[in-house]
Enzyme design. Structure first.
Site, PDB file in Angstrom:
ATOM      1  N   LEU A 190     -17.670  -1.160   0.341  1.00 24.48           N
ATOM      2  CA  LEU A 190     -18.586  -0.104  -0.096  1.00 24.48           C
ATOM      3  C   LEU A 190     -18.596   0.022  -1.617  1.00 24.48           C
ATOM      4  O   LEU A 190     -19.120   0.996  -2.150  1.00 24.48           O
ATOM      5  CB  LEU A 190     -18.195   1.235   0.536  1.00 24.48           C
ATOM      6  CG  LEU A 190     -18.310   1.283   2.059  1.00 24.48           C
ATOM      7  CD1 LEU A 190     -17.819   2.613   2.594  1.00 24.48           C
ATOM      8  CD2 LEU A 190     -19.752   1.030   2.492  1.00 24.48           C
ATOM      9  N   GLY A 191     -18.019  -0.955  -2.308  1.00 25.24           N
ATOM     10  CA  GLY A 191     -18.040  -0.935  -3.763  1.00 25.24           C
ATOM     11  C   GLY A 191     -19.459  -0.858  -4.281  1.00 25.24           C
ATOM     12  O   GLY A 191     -20.324  -1.625  -3.875  1.00 25.24           O
TER      13      GLY A 191
ATOM     14  N   HIS B  70      -1.333 -11.981   0.272  1.00 19.23           N
ATOM     15  CA  HIS B  70      -2.163 -10.995  -0.419  1.00 19.23           C
ATOM     16  C   HIS B  70      -2.914 -11.538  -1.627  1.00 19.23           C
ATOM     17  O   HIS B  70      -4.065 -11.179  -1.871  1.00 19.23           O
ATOM     18  CB  HIS B  70      -1.280  -9.815  -0.843  1.00 19.23           C
ATOM     19  CG  HIS B  70      -2.015  -8.532  -0.966  1.00 19.23           C
ATOM     20  ND1 HIS B  70      -1.420  -7.302  -0.774  1.00 19.23           N
ATOM     21  CD2 HIS B  70      -3.295  -8.249  -1.261  1.00 19.23           C
ATOM     22  CE1 HIS B  70      -2.300  -6.338  -0.956  1.00 19.23           C
ATOM     23  NE2 HIS B  70      -3.449  -6.881  -1.266  1.00 19.23           N
TER      24      HIS B  70
ATOM     25  N   TYR C 162       0.856  -1.186   0.000  1.00 21.91           N
ATOM     26  CA  TYR C 162       0.000   0.000   0.000  1.00 21.91           C
ATOM     27  C   TYR C 162       0.894   1.239   0.000  1.00 21.91           C
ATOM     28  O   TYR C 162       1.240   1.809   1.043  1.00 21.91           O
ATOM     29  CB  TYR C 162      -0.934   0.008   1.202  1.00 21.91           C
ATOM     30  CG  TYR C 162      -2.027  -1.039   1.153  1.00 21.91           C
ATOM     31  CD1 TYR C 162      -2.299  -1.738  -0.020  1.00 21.91           C
ATOM     32  CD2 TYR C 162      -2.806  -1.317   2.272  1.00 21.91           C
ATOM     33  CE1 TYR C 162      -3.296  -2.689  -0.076  1.00 21.91           C
ATOM     34  CE2 TYR C 162      -3.816  -2.268   2.225  1.00 21.91           C
ATOM     35  CZ  TYR C 162      -4.057  -2.952   1.053  1.00 21.91           C
ATOM     36  OH  TYR C 162      -5.054  -3.896   1.007  1.00 21.91           O
TER      37      TYR C 162
ATOM     38  N   SER D  84     -13.051  -3.673  -0.204  1.00 26.41           N
ATOM     39  CA  SER D  84     -13.959  -2.828  -0.985  1.00 26.41           C
ATOM     40  C   SER D  84     -15.415  -3.085  -0.606  1.00 26.41           C
ATOM     41  O   SER D  84     -16.271  -3.273  -1.482  1.00 26.41           O
ATOM     42  CB  SER D  84     -13.749  -3.055  -2.489  1.00 26.41           C
ATOM     43  OG  SER D  84     -14.358  -2.050  -3.258  1.00 26.41           O
TER      44      SER D  84
END
Length: 298
Positions: A210-211, A128, A53, A208
């Site tokens: 709130l995608g 990941h 990140y 994600s």
């Protein structure tokens, strides 16, 4: 705040996805740290980060270092905060993402992440993404070695299929505590992984979450937006944001689900945290079964 468990650790039912604090269009450090502090003030005890990140090629670990500084500068007790980081992806600086799942890379990355975070052992370390060039069992085997060496206390996997979850569970046993896949109101193809995680006693951390939910609308299949959706209608009825309704819907899907919405402003993370106390009725949950469509009751 409501609470759920990851392995034998109790955490807030809503976490903080810290990626927006370090990638493109990130806020300045003062606002980034204020966002982390707002999360802690709101009762959030799960922070999700990764060594990848960052924005520029020479910034590997930017987000981990930022989180460590934010915790060090916080005036309150942070002993109950679980930092979940990830390894196995990279960013060469051109906007792309790479995948490296070799055991040597993962073991080295975990050791460096622990130093950045300033911890003797990482609370939760997640692979990941599967590397198609490396047998899955070998990548997961590196997590087993990290557990045995005490570099990490618990392991997780991300962006995986049900078959990969089962295989990882066979290799890691109780050392595997979480699955982190994409899952949201608009992207619901992760249902099999949610159900399997619950059956195996694993936490499911939607990334994600709130995608599909914009500031004023839920994006439909056509890419068009409209505030005339069940999410927005129910939000108006409760006097809350549609983002809170989306997170509350996720929490209602399974007791294994712990959303980790991203935030880059204190106000955003405070709003997300309030979703933990929003209870949706059975009738409201039924209305939310059709993502992106007008509320049939209107």
């Amino acid at each position: 705040m409501r609470y759920r468990t990851i392995g034998d650790t109790t955490v807030s039912a809503i976490g903080l996805g810290a990626m927006p604090l370090s990638i493109e269009h990130r806020p300045d450090e003062a606002r980034a740290i204020a966002t982390v502090h707002a999360a802690l003030d709101a009762g959030i005890t799960l922070i999700d980060t990764a060594d990848s990140y960052h924005w520029h090629a020479d910034e590997t670990g930017h987000n981990e270092l930022l989180i460590a500084r934010a915790l060090a500068r916080y005036g309150g007790d942070t002993s109950d905060v679980l930092i979940a980081t990830k390894g196995g992806r990279g960013r060469p600086g051109d906007g792309s993402w790479t995948v490296t799942g070799s055991p040597a890379h993962l073991k080295r990355a975990a050791e460096v992440s622990a130093r950045r975070l300033g911890v003797d052992a990482i609370g939760l370390y997640q692979l990941h993404k599967p590397d198609p060039a490396v047998p899955w069992a070998e990548s997961v085997g590196a997590l087993r070695e990290l557990l045995d060496a005490g570099v990490i206390r618990a392991a997780g996997i991300s962006n995986v299929s049900t078959g990969q979850i089962r295989e990882a569970h066979e290799i890691l046993g109780d050392g595997l505590v979480s699955v982190q896949n994409r899952y949201s109101a608009a992207v619901r193809d992760g249902e099999p992984e949610v159900r399997l995680s619950a059956r195996l006693g694993l936490a499911f951390l939607p990334w994600s979450p709130l995608g599909g939910i914009s500031r004023s609308s839920l994006d439909g299949p056509s890419g068009q937006t409209s505030a005339d959706t069940a999410f927005h209608h129910i939000a108006a009825e409760h006097g809350v944001s549609p983002q809170q309704v989306a997170l509350a819907w996720l929490l209602a899907r399974s007791p294994a689900v712990i959303p980790v919405p991203g935030a880059s402003r204190p106000a955003s993370v405070r709003d997300s945290a309030r979703a933990a106390t929003l209870r949706l009725s059975a009738e409201e949950l039924t209305r939310l079964e059709a993502p992106g469509r007008p509320d049939a009751s209107s």
